[in-house]
Design an enzyme around this catalytic site. Structure first.
Site, PDB file in Angstrom:
ATOM      1  N   SER A 281      39.593  43.976  35.167  1.00  0.00           N
ATOM      2  CA  SER A 281      40.440  44.995  34.532  1.00  0.00           C
ATOM      3  C   SER A 281      40.570  44.839  33.021  1.00  0.00           C
ATOM      4  O   SER A 281      41.083  45.753  32.363  1.00  0.00           O
ATOM      5  CB  SER A 281      41.833  44.993  35.155  1.00  0.00           C
ATOM      6  OG  SER A 281      41.776  45.531  36.449  1.00  0.00           O
TER       7      SER A 281
ATOM      8  N   VAL B  57      41.527  40.722  37.593  1.00  0.00           N
ATOM      9  CA  VAL B  57      41.602  40.042  38.882  1.00  0.00           C
ATOM     10  C   VAL B  57      40.554  38.906  38.986  1.00  0.00           C
ATOM     11  O   VAL B  57      40.587  38.115  39.928  1.00  0.00           O
ATOM     12  CB  VAL B  57      41.508  41.104  40.013  1.00  0.00           C
ATOM     13  CG1 VAL B  57      40.068  41.490  40.300  1.00  0.00           C
ATOM     14  CG2 VAL B  57      42.218  40.675  41.262  1.00  0.00           C
TER      15      VAL B  57
ATOM     16  N   LYS C  67      39.182  47.588  31.046  1.00  0.00           N
ATOM     17  CA  LYS C  67      39.928  48.851  30.883  1.00  0.00           C
ATOM     18  C   LYS C  67      40.416  49.037  29.443  1.00  0.00           C
ATOM     19  O   LYS C  67      40.587  50.165  28.988  1.00  0.00           O
ATOM     20  CB  LYS C  67      41.101  48.892  31.862  1.00  0.00           C
ATOM     21  CG  LYS C  67      40.679  48.888  33.339  1.00  0.00           C
ATOM     22  CD  LYS C  67      41.882  48.655  34.262  1.00  0.00           C
ATOM     23  CE  LYS C  67      41.493  48.623  35.741  1.00  0.00           C
ATOM     24  NZ  LYS C  67      42.642  48.270  36.621  1.00  0.00           N
TER      25      LYS C  67
ATOM     26  N   TYR D 193      32.586  52.486  37.299  1.00  0.00           N
ATOM     27  CA  TYR D 193      33.790  51.642  37.184  1.00  0.00           C
ATOM     28  C   TYR D 193      33.533  50.219  37.695  1.00  0.00           C
ATOM     29  O   TYR D 193      33.920  49.239  37.049  1.00  0.00           O
ATOM     30  CB  TYR D 193      34.929  52.324  37.944  1.00  0.00           C
ATOM     31  CG  TYR D 193      36.158  51.491  38.126  1.00  0.00           C
ATOM     32  CD1 TYR D 193      37.124  51.406  37.125  1.00  0.00           C
ATOM     33  CD2 TYR D 193      36.385  50.794  39.313  1.00  0.00           C
ATOM     34  CE1 TYR D 193      38.267  50.635  37.303  1.00  0.00           C
ATOM     35  CE2 TYR D 193      37.514  50.029  39.501  1.00  0.00           C
ATOM     36  CZ  TYR D 193      38.451  49.951  38.492  1.00  0.00           C
ATOM     37  OH  TYR D 193      39.584  49.189  38.666  1.00  0.00           O
TER      38      TYR D 193
ATOM     39  N   TYR E  71      50.602  45.396  34.964  1.00  0.00           N
ATOM     40  CA  TYR E  71      51.078  46.197  36.108  1.00  0.00           C
ATOM     41  C   TYR E  71      52.573  45.957  36.344  1.00  0.00           C
ATOM     42  O   TYR E  71      53.347  45.988  35.396  1.00  0.00           O
ATOM     43  CB  TYR E  71      50.235  45.894  37.367  1.00  0.00           C
ATOM     44  CG  TYR E  71      48.762  45.788  37.051  1.00  0.00           C
ATOM     45  CD1 TYR E  71      48.061  46.920  36.658  1.00  0.00           C
ATOM     46  CD2 TYR E  71      48.093  44.572  37.071  1.00  0.00           C
ATOM     47  CE1 TYR E  71      46.710  46.842  36.323  1.00  0.00           C
ATOM     48  CE2 TYR E  71      46.754  44.489  36.734  1.00  0.00           C
ATOM     49  CZ  TYR E  71      46.076  45.623  36.358  1.00  0.00           C
ATOM     50  OH  TYR E  71      44.770  45.541  36.018  1.00  0.00           O
TER      51      TYR E  71
HETATM   52  O1  DON Z   1      39.363  47.946  40.905  1.00  0.00           O
HETATM   53  C1  DON Z   1      39.641  46.795  41.193  1.00  0.00           C
HETATM   54  O2  DON Z   1      40.379  46.519  42.117  1.00  0.00           O
HETATM   55  C2  DON Z   1      39.047  45.695  40.334  1.00  0.00           C
HETATM   56  N1  DON Z   1      37.711  46.018  39.940  1.00  0.00           N
HETATM   57  C3  DON Z   1      39.867  45.474  39.097  1.00  0.00           C
HETATM   58  C4  DON Z   1      41.327  45.199  39.398  1.00  0.00           C
HETATM   59  C5  DON Z   1      41.928  44.217  38.483  1.00  0.00           C
HETATM   60  O3  DON Z   1      41.281  43.514  37.756  1.00  0.00           O
HETATM   61  C6  DON Z   1      43.409  44.053  38.597  1.00  0.00           C
HETATM   62  N2  DON Z   1      43.899  43.107  37.625  1.00  0.00           N
HETATM   63  N3  DON Z   1      44.470  42.134  37.640  1.00  0.00           N
END
Ligand code: DON
Length: 309
Positions: free
Chosen positions: A69, A262, A72, A196, A244
């Site tokens: 993320s 993540v 982003k 994505y 978040y």
């Molecule tokens: O879309 C997802 O679930 C992952 N590619 C990215 C989510 C993420 O990194 C949440 N952050 N902590």
């Protein structure tokens, strides 16, 4: 505390890395992306890019990890460059107070995601950048942006991680389809999701990410990637939405804008002072790096750095 030298900061990072190595409760790596599940949770790295191009680092700061993320932030910078304020017709600017992958909130908000950092919002941003472009062009633009910002061409996408996420992207597909039902997804869902998962699968080291974030910290000598007015706005979103439903907690404990991923990374901006990246793969209940947040709390205390005075 503005008299801190690079040697002082190096000592602080060494002490933090030493303390983190002794931590027993390290959280657990993400398992819903199978390729991330077997990353060794004993790893910890931290790096700081300082004015004049200097980088100080400790621990596993030269080990590449999945930025997830954190991508982003850079995609938001690219989207604002392309679309300007019209982007905000498709995504909000409010903290969500909900999980990064919340479905229930998207229904409540009628397909307009609360902010660009929750998954639904990031999908809307990627979809907006894709308009009139192929996924490989958009991913090429992201890699060019990251390489220029970091001053390092050795930044790539891990295709196995992307494929692993794509094969299990049921929740993100649900979010994308729900936005499509509200007219807030313009490209085929598979195209937006495919782009994505590849942006999330970029691999970088703490040192590379710290350097890539210099333009957000406005450290003297950093490349100018976007206008300073836009930098302030991206930092505002990182502070209010970057973690978040733990964004308030991070602001309280650390007091600096940050964006988690993540994969266990956190990019943190100390305006005018440093761009910092910390990484440890074990996550807390909100999906953010457990030791990463602890380490940043220690760093903020040791330096006195805060955007709140
Ligand atoms: O879309 C997802 O679930 C992952 N590619 C990215 C989510 C993420 O990194 C949440 N952050 N902590």
């Amino acid at each position: 505390m503005d008299t801190l030298t690079a040697a002082d900061l190096q000592q602080i990072l060494d002490e933090i890395a030493h303390a983190m190595a002794a931590e027993v409760d390290r959280g657990a790596p993400a398992t819903y992306i199978p390729e991330l599940a077997h990353v060794d949770p004993s790893q910890f790295g931290i790096a700081m890019a300082l004015p004049g191009g200097q980088v100080v680092a400790a621990g596993d700061a030269a080990t590449p990890f999945s930025i997830q993320s954190i991508s982003k932030v850079f995609m938001l910078a690219i989207a604002l460059g392309r679309l300007g304020d019209t982007l905000w017709q498709r995504v909000g600017r409010e903290p969500s107070g909900a999980a990064f992958n919340s479905i229930v909130q998207l229904e409540h908000d009628k397909g307009i995601p609360r902010n660009p950092f929750i998954n639904a919002g990031a999908l809307a941003v990627t979809d907006a950048i894709l308009k009139g472009h192929q996924p490989r062009e958009v991913l090429g633009e992201l890699l060019r942006f990251l390489r220029e910002a970091a001053g390092d061409d050795d930044i790539h996408i891990n295709r196995a991680v992307a494929a692993s996420e794509q094969a299990t992207a049921h929740r993100n597909t649900a979010l994308a389809e729900f936005m499509a039902a509200h007219g807030n997804l313009k490209n085929p869902t598979a195209m937006t999701i495919g782009t994505y998962v590849h942006q999330c699968a970029v691999e970088m080291t703490c040192e590379q990410l710290a350097r890539a974030g210099r333009f957000l910290a406005g450290v003297p000598g950093s490349p100018r990637m976007v206008s300073s007015a836009r930098v302030r706005r991206i930092n505002a979103l990182m502070l209010t939405c970057g973690h978040y439903d733990a964004s308030g907690d991070f602001a309280y404990r650390v007091g600096l804008p940050g964006k988690s991923g993540v994969g266990g990374g956190i990019l943190v901006v100390a305006p005018g002072r440093a761009s910092i990246c910390v990484w440890s793969p074990g996550l807390n209940a909100q999906g953010n790096s457990k030791l990463g947040a602890q380490a940043m709390e220690r760093l903020a205390r040791a330096t006195g750095w805060s955007v709140f005075g």
